[in-house]
Design a protein around this motif. Sequence first.
Motif, PDB file in Angstrom:
ATOM      1  N   ALA A  13      -5.010  38.066 -12.657  1.00 17.08           N
ATOM      2  CA  ALA A  13      -4.221  36.919 -12.231  1.00 17.08           C
ATOM      3  C   ALA A  13      -2.807  37.354 -11.853  1.00 17.08           C
ATOM      4  O   ALA A  13      -2.237  36.877 -10.855  1.00 17.08           O
ATOM      5  N   LEU A  14      -2.229  38.262 -12.616  1.00 21.20           N
ATOM      6  CA  LEU A  14      -0.902  38.773 -12.275  1.00 21.20           C
ATOM      7  C   LEU A  14      -0.922  39.536 -10.958  1.00 21.20           C
ATOM      8  O   LEU A  14      -0.021  39.400 -10.120  1.00 21.20           O
ATOM      9  N   GLU A  15      -1.938  40.341 -10.783  1.00 21.75           N
ATOM     10  CA  GLU A  15      -2.083  41.092  -9.544  1.00 21.75           C
ATOM     11  C   GLU A  15      -2.115  40.153  -8.339  1.00 21.75           C
ATOM     12  O   GLU A  15      -1.477  40.401  -7.312  1.00 21.75           O
TER      13      GLU A  15
ATOM     14  N   ALA B  80       3.388  35.761 -20.764  1.00 22.46           N
ATOM     15  CA  ALA B  80       4.794  35.468 -20.471  1.00 22.46           C
ATOM     16  C   ALA B  80       5.132  35.773 -19.017  1.00 22.46           C
ATOM     17  O   ALA B  80       5.820  34.997 -18.343  1.00 22.46           O
ATOM     18  N   GLU B  81       4.644  36.902 -18.505  1.00 25.61           N
ATOM     19  CA  GLU B  81       4.917  37.253 -17.112  1.00 25.61           C
ATOM     20  C   GLU B  81       4.209  36.296 -16.162  1.00 25.61           C
ATOM     21  O   GLU B  81       4.776  35.885 -15.142  1.00 25.61           O
ATOM     22  N   LEU B  82       2.985  35.913 -16.492  1.00 24.42           N
ATOM     23  CA  LEU B  82       2.254  34.979 -15.641  1.00 24.42           C
ATOM     24  C   LEU B  82       2.908  33.599 -15.663  1.00 24.42           C
ATOM     25  O   LEU B  82       2.979  32.917 -14.628  1.00 24.42           O
ATOM     26  N   GLU B  83       3.396  33.185 -16.814  1.00 21.90           N
ATOM     27  CA  GLU B  83       4.121  31.912 -16.908  1.00 21.90           C
ATOM     28  C   GLU B  83       5.376  31.945 -16.048  1.00 21.90           C
ATOM     29  O   GLU B  83       5.751  30.937 -15.427  1.00 21.90           O
ATOM     30  N   ARG B  84       5.988  33.114 -15.953  1.00 22.59           N
ATOM     31  CA  ARG B  84       7.223  33.240 -15.164  1.00 22.59           C
ATOM     32  C   ARG B  84       6.957  33.195 -13.664  1.00 22.59           C
ATOM     33  O   ARG B  84       7.672  32.523 -12.917  1.00 22.59           O
ATOM     34  N   VAL B  85       5.913  33.899 -13.213  1.00 24.61           N
ATOM     35  CA  VAL B  85       5.714  34.042 -11.766  1.00 24.61           C
ATOM     36  C   VAL B  85       4.741  33.037 -11.177  1.00 24.61           C
ATOM     37  O   VAL B  85       4.863  32.643 -10.012  1.00 24.61           O
ATOM     38  N   ALA B  86       3.739  32.616 -11.953  1.00 26.83           N
ATOM     39  CA  ALA B  86       2.721  31.711 -11.390  1.00 26.83           C
ATOM     40  C   ALA B  86       1.960  31.022 -12.518  1.00 26.83           C
ATOM     41  O   ALA B  86       0.802  31.351 -12.791  1.00 26.83           O
ATOM     42  N   PRO B  87       2.571  30.047 -13.183  1.00 25.77           N
ATOM     43  CA  PRO B  87       1.888  29.394 -14.307  1.00 25.77           C
ATOM     44  C   PRO B  87       0.588  28.711 -13.909  1.00 25.77           C
ATOM     45  O   PRO B  87      -0.298  28.539 -14.744  1.00 25.77           O
ATOM     46  N   GLU B  88       0.455  28.340 -12.619  1.00 26.64           N
ATOM     47  CA  GLU B  88      -0.780  27.684 -12.187  1.00 26.64           C
ATOM     48  C   GLU B  88      -1.972  28.630 -12.186  1.00 26.64           C
ATOM     49  O   GLU B  88      -3.124  28.192 -12.089  1.00 26.64           O
ATOM     50  N   LEU B  89      -1.724  29.932 -12.303  1.00 27.82           N
ATOM     51  CA  LEU B  89      -2.815  30.908 -12.339  1.00 27.82           C
ATOM     52  C   LEU B  89      -3.224  31.288 -13.760  1.00 27.82           C
ATOM     53  O   LEU B  89      -4.104  32.141 -13.934  1.00 27.82           O
TER      54      LEU B  89
END
Length: 278
Positions: free
Chosen positions: A193-195, A168-177
């Motif tokens: 990936a979040l980092e 959910a956090e990755l979809e929010r900040v950078a879905p391409e990652l």
Amino acid sequence: MLYATSGRQAEAEKIRTTPLRQPDDPEAEAFRAIVLVGPTAVGKTAVAHQIARLTGDDVLCADSMSVYRGMDVGTAKPTTAMRHQVRYFGLDLIEPDRPFSVGQFYEYCRTLYREGKIRSDHLVVVGGSGLYIKALTHGLDPLPPASAALRRRAREIYEAGGVEGLLAELERVAPELIPSPRDERNPRRLMRALEIAWQGVRPPRSWHQAKTRGVVVGLDCPRQLLHQRIERRVDEMLERGLVEEVRTLRERYGRLSPTAASAIGYAEISDYLDGRLT
């Protein structure tokens, strides 16, 4: 198993076609090696060792757990006798309480090449870790170093919301990652990936779009036989002292790095020592 049992050096030479440099590197075509992959316990290390003995090559272990010192029994590292017969790289690079990334492994390999310690057409790569192999065959774009603070932040999200929280956090900040479907449930990949995303890095690594040049040889065997080999390996590891190895690591280092602590076998033995498994 063909290349280990045929006794013909020419058979090994036929598959020595895999470049181990970045695709945009002008020397990429110049450096080639045999690359062996396959499931756990299929016999990759034994085959790589036999090829190296037949050809006089060195062996590079591309495995994210074999890099840790003291984690010997549970990672099925080559024995001392094997290391006397063949020169091995990629083993015992760091203490198990320290983090170690694919980027660090990649730079380690590049350093070996720059210093002349590994030679084109004289190397067998055995994996191990698919990400490590892919870094070697496709290369990596430059990425920022790991951040302890951001890693703690990602781990807090994971501990609070599990894989779904990370996604959910990755979809929010950078879905391409978001990793490929095969890896999107892997918490370590998602946390890394979040980092990267929190540091503003875009786009994802180039090997997501790159095409492999050369041949990677996959070893396989019938499923029933593979299961028997896995069961036999587990029994052998316990007989060789895996429980004592894990106990010693815990006493020496206290807390292992997240990657080392999650290694198959080590996590289960730790639960056993803590009374969570019988």
